[in-house]
Motif scaffolding. Structure first.
Motif, PDB file in Angstrom:
ATOM      1  N   PRO A  33       0.836  -1.204   0.000  1.00 53.40           N
ATOM      2  CA  PRO A  33       0.000   0.000   0.000  1.00 53.40           C
ATOM      3  C   PRO A  33       0.871   1.255   0.000  1.00 53.40           C
ATOM      4  O   PRO A  33       1.932   1.282   0.627  1.00 53.40           O
ATOM      5  N   ALA A  34       0.423   2.272  -0.701  1.00 53.75           N
ATOM      6  CA  ALA A  34       1.212   3.499  -0.858  1.00 53.75           C
ATOM      7  C   ALA A  34       1.651   4.085   0.476  1.00 53.75           C
ATOM      8  O   ALA A  34       2.777   4.563   0.610  1.00 53.75           O
ATOM      9  N   GLU A  35       0.781   4.028   1.498  1.00 56.30           N
ATOM     10  CA  GLU A  35       1.126   4.614   2.795  1.00 56.30           C
ATOM     11  C   GLU A  35       2.217   3.839   3.529  1.00 56.30           C
ATOM     12  O   GLU A  35       2.853   4.367   4.432  1.00 56.30           O
ATOM     13  N   LEU A  36       2.475   2.585   3.120  1.00 58.79           N
ATOM     14  CA  LEU A  36       3.550   1.790   3.733  1.00 58.79           C
ATOM     15  C   LEU A  36       4.802   1.711   2.868  1.00 58.79           C
ATOM     16  O   LEU A  36       5.902   1.548   3.386  1.00 58.79           O
ATOM     17  N   ASP A  38       6.764   3.656   1.378  1.00 54.92           N
ATOM     18  CA  ASP A  38       7.888   4.556   1.648  1.00 54.92           C
ATOM     19  C   ASP A  38       8.811   4.035   2.749  1.00 54.92           C
ATOM     20  O   ASP A  38       9.963   4.440   2.833  1.00 54.92           O
ATOM     21  N   TYR A  39       8.306   3.130   3.581  1.00 56.27           N
ATOM     22  CA  TYR A  39       9.070   2.616   4.718  1.00 56.27           C
ATOM     23  C   TYR A  39       9.582   1.196   4.493  1.00 56.27           C
ATOM     24  O   TYR A  39      10.167   0.600   5.395  1.00 56.27           O
TER      25      TYR A  39
END
Length: 121
Positions: A33-36, A38-39
């Motif tokens: 998912p885009a919100e994850l 990046d990490y």
């Protein structure tokens, strides 16, 4: 040594280093998912060929780390989504179902193209 799992790191989220102080990385397949994303260390999703158990080794970033605890859904999530948390804290019991605990160690962000393997001795 028998290889239980092997994958390649294809992409590094720009905020992967945010968890270095907590000695952990998040693995996720390309469908993160885009919100994850990046990490995460974004990997190929591959099947897990056998059970992952304490005492196995994770070969990562040219180093070997002993597995100290395995969350109850690590095998399932790794094989289906490529999604688990690697925590280099030496815990003897899994903190969360999707966490693979490894011997305590300082870690560095790997390079794209690095191989991640889990092996039995």
């Amino acid at each position: 040594m028998t290889t239980i799992y092997q994958t390649t790191i294809n992409q590094l989220g720009p905020d992967v280093s945010a968890f270095l102080s907590e000695k952990m990385f998040i693995l996720f397949g390309q469908n993160a998912p885009a919100e994850l994303a990046d990490y995460c260390l974004l990997i190929d999703v591959n099947s897990v060929e056998g059970d992952i158990e304490a005492g196995d080794k994770l070969l990562f970033n040219d180093n070997a780390y002993r597995v100290t605890a395995v969350g109850s859904v690590v095998k399932q999530n790794l094989g289906a989504l490529g999604h688990i948390t690697l925590k280099f804290d030496g815990a003897s019991e899994a903190e969360l179902p999707g966490t693979l605990h490894l011997e305590e160690a300082d870690i560095d962000v790997p390079e794209i193209g690095s191989t991640v393997q889990i092996v039995k001795n």
